[in-house]
Scaffold this motif. Structure first.
Motif, PDB file in Angstrom:
ATOM      1  N   UNK A  41       0.851  -1.185   0.000  1.00 44.44           N
ATOM      2  CA  UNK A  41       0.000   0.000   0.000  1.00 44.44           C
ATOM      3  C   UNK A  41       0.887   1.234   0.000  1.00 44.44           C
ATOM      4  N   UNK A  42       0.407   2.299  -0.638  1.00 44.02           N
ATOM      5  CA  UNK A  42       1.173   3.531  -0.774  1.00 44.02           C
ATOM      6  C   UNK A  42       0.446   4.679  -0.094  1.00 44.02           C
ATOM      7  N   UNK A  43       1.218   5.546   0.555  1.00 43.58           N
ATOM      8  CA  UNK A  43       0.645   6.736   1.183  1.00 43.58           C
ATOM      9  C   UNK A  43       1.670   7.859   1.131  1.00 43.58           C
ATOM     10  N   UNK A  44       1.238   9.013   0.633  1.00 45.26           N
ATOM     11  CA  UNK A  44       2.096  10.191   0.617  1.00 45.26           C
ATOM     12  C   UNK A  44       1.852  10.966   1.904  1.00 45.26           C
ATOM     13  N   UNK A  45       2.926  11.180   2.646  1.00 43.47           N
ATOM     14  CA  UNK A  45       2.850  11.904   3.914  1.00 43.47           C
ATOM     15  C   UNK A  45       3.868  13.034   3.864  1.00 43.47           C
ATOM     16  N   UNK A  46       3.409  14.217   3.482  1.00 41.54           N
ATOM     17  CA  UNK A  46       4.318  15.343   3.328  1.00 41.54           C
ATOM     18  C   UNK A  46       5.284  15.104   2.189  1.00 41.54           C
ATOM     19  N   UNK A  47       6.578  15.095   2.498  1.00 38.21           N
ATOM     20  CA  UNK A  47       7.613  14.891   1.482  1.00 38.21           C
ATOM     21  C   UNK A  47       8.039  13.436   1.362  1.00 38.21           C
ATOM     22  N   UNK A  48       7.284  12.521   1.953  1.00 38.12           N
ATOM     23  CA  UNK A  48       7.678  11.113   2.007  1.00 38.12           C
ATOM     24  C   UNK A  48       6.610  10.241   1.358  1.00 38.12           C
ATOM     25  N   UNK A  49       7.043   9.264   0.550  1.00 41.36           N
ATOM     26  CA  UNK A  49       6.153   8.232   0.036  1.00 41.36           C
ATOM     27  C   UNK A  49       6.382   6.973   0.859  1.00 41.36           C
ATOM     28  N   UNK A  50       5.376   6.564   1.625  1.00 41.98           N
ATOM     29  CA  UNK A  50       5.477   5.386   2.477  1.00 41.98           C
ATOM     30  C   UNK A  50       4.962   4.166   1.727  1.00 41.98           C
ATOM     31  N   UNK A  51       5.782   3.108   1.676  1.00 39.38           N
ATOM     32  CA  UNK A  51       5.402   1.841   1.050  1.00 39.38           C
ATOM     33  C   UNK A  51       5.293   0.807   2.168  1.00 39.38           C
ATOM     34  N   UNK A  52       4.082   0.324   2.426  1.00 47.52           N
ATOM     35  CA  UNK A  52       3.827  -0.578   3.549  1.00 47.52           C
ATOM     36  C   UNK A  52       3.176  -1.864   3.055  1.00 47.52           C
ATOM     37  N   UNK A  53       3.066  -2.833   3.964  1.00 49.79           N
ATOM     38  CA  UNK A  53       2.367  -4.075   3.653  1.00 49.79           C
ATOM     39  C   UNK A  53       3.163  -5.055   2.824  1.00 49.79           C
ATOM     40  N   UNK A  54       4.487  -4.905   2.783  1.00 51.17           N
ATOM     41  CA  UNK A  54       5.310  -5.835   2.013  1.00 51.17           C
ATOM     42  C   UNK A  54       5.423  -7.166   2.746  1.00 51.17           C
ATOM     43  N   UNK A  55       5.424  -8.263   1.988  1.00 44.56           N
ATOM     44  CA  UNK A  55       5.491  -9.590   2.580  1.00 44.56           C
ATOM     45  C   UNK A  55       6.895 -10.154   2.587  1.00 44.56           C
ATOM     46  N   UNK A  56       7.080 -11.245   3.322  1.00 44.07           N
ATOM     47  CA  UNK A  56       8.401 -11.851   3.467  1.00 44.07           C
ATOM     48  C   UNK A  56       8.965 -12.364   2.146  1.00 44.07           C
ATOM     49  N   UNK A  57       8.100 -12.682   1.178  1.00 48.49           N
ATOM     50  CA  UNK A  57       8.576 -13.218  -0.102  1.00 48.49           C
ATOM     51  C   UNK A  57       9.287 -12.163  -0.940  1.00 48.49           C
ATOM     52  N   UNK A  58       9.103 -10.889  -0.605  1.00 51.18           N
ATOM     53  CA  UNK A  58       9.788  -9.831  -1.335  1.00 51.18           C
ATOM     54  C   UNK A  58       9.218  -9.535  -2.702  1.00 51.18           C
ATOM     55  N   UNK A  59       7.946  -9.850  -2.935  1.00 52.96           N
ATOM     56  CA  UNK A  59       7.340  -9.625  -4.245  1.00 52.96           C
ATOM     57  C   UNK A  59       6.448  -8.389  -4.269  1.00 52.96           C
ATOM     58  N   UNK A  60       6.400  -7.646  -3.167  1.00 52.89           N
ATOM     59  CA  UNK A  60       5.560  -6.454  -3.074  1.00 52.89           C
ATOM     60  C   UNK A  60       6.449  -5.215  -3.102  1.00 52.89           C
ATOM     61  N   UNK A  61       5.879  -4.096  -3.559  1.00 53.55           N
ATOM     62  CA  UNK A  61       6.678  -2.884  -3.599  1.00 53.55           C
ATOM     63  C   UNK A  61       6.000  -1.776  -4.355  1.00 53.55           C
TER      64      UNK A  61
END
Length: 237
Positions: A41-61
C-alpha cells in the motif's frame, strides 16, 4: 564470489509493466505516478512516500512511472528494519521490457549487491566502480551477472545505510549504470577479492567495441522488497 541465478523475487521483474500494474492503486509523488505492486500500500505523507504491507517473499513494492524520455533517475530510499533474510530487487524498464536488474540480499559473508543488464549486444558483463568522497578508489571490469560486490560492514541495521539509489543512461555509448550511495564509507569486497572502503558504488554495463545500447532512455523503475520502505526524494531527467 558467485550467486545463483536471480531467485523468484528477481525473476518477477521480468513481468512487463502494463499487466503487472493494471488496476493497481496509484498515487502522485514528486510529480510522478507511483503504483503499488502486489499487496503493498502507498501513502504520501508530506515529502515522504510510504510503502507498507510488504510480505516476506519480497514480491511487493512500488513502481515509478517515468516520462518516456527519462535518462536519469535517482531516489532517496529508507528501508524499515531488516534481518538475515531481508532482500530487495530493483528493475529498470523501457517500453514494457526489463532492461536491467539489481539485487540486494544478505549472505553468510555480508550484504550482497549485484546487477544484470539485458538489453545490450555486448558480452553481458559490467564494471564495478567504487568511490570515496568523489574519488575512484577501486574497480573491476568483466564482471559476470552472477557475481556480486560484498558489503563487509554489515548487520541488520545496515538496511538503513542507503543514501541515494539511481539508474542512468549517461555513458557515451548508451550503456546503463546503477548507482548506490552509502551514508558513510564502508568496507567492501569486489568479486575478485580486492578490499576497499567506499561510499558510492557504480555498476556500469560493458558494451562491445563498435556496439551500442539499443535503449537511449527508460520509462519505469520497480522496487520490490521484503521490508517496508520510504522514498524520501525522487528526481528524473
Amino acid at each position: 564470489m558467485s550467486i545463483s541465478a536471480f531467485r523468484p523475487l528477481a525473476a518477477a521483474l521480468l513481468l512487463t509493466a502494463a499487466p503487472a500494474f493494471a488496476g493497481a492503486d496509484c498515487v502522485k509523488y514528486a510529480g510522478l505516478d507511483h503504483c503499488a505492486i502486489g499487496a503493498a500500500t502507498l501513502e504520501v505523507n508530506g515529502d515522504v512516500l510510504q510503502v507498507s504491507g510488504t510480505g516476506d517473499a519480497g514480491e511487493d513494492g512500488v513502481a515509478s512511472v517515468l516520462p518516456a524520455d527519462t535518462v536519469d533517475w535517482q531516489a532517496g530510499v529508507r528501508f524499515s528494519g531488516g534481518n538475515s533474510s531481508s532482500r530487495a530487487a530493483l528493475g529498470a524498464e523501457a517500453g514494457g521490457e526489463v532492461i536491467s536488474r539489481a539485487l540486494v540480499e544478505p549472505g553468510d559473508d555480508g550484504l550482497h549487491l549485484s546487477a544484470t543488464f539485458t538489453g545490450s549486444d555486448g558480452p553481458g558483463t559490467h564494471s564495478i566502480l567504487i568511490y570515496r568522497d568523489g574519488r575512484l578508489v577501486g574497480s573491476q571490469g568483466g564482471v559476470e551477472g552472477d557475481r556480486y560486490l560484498n558489503i563487509d560492514d554489515w548487520f541488520d541495521l545496515y538496511w538503513e545505510i542507503w543514501d541515494l539509489i539511481g539508474f542512468h543512461n549517461r555513458v557515451a555509448n548508451g550503456a546503463c549504470v546503477w548507482t548506490f550511495g552509502l551514508g558513510e564509507p564502508l568496507a567492501l569486497t569486489l568479486p575478485n577479492g580486492t578490499k576497499v572502503k567506499g561510499d558510492e558504488i557504480h555498476f556500469v554495463e560493458e558494451v562491445a567495441a563498435g556496439g551500442h545500447y539499443p535503449y537511449v532512455s527508460f520509462d519505469g523503475i520497480t522496487l520490490r522488497s521484503s521490508l517496508d520502505l520510504q522514498i524520501v526524494s525522487e528526481e528524473t531527467h
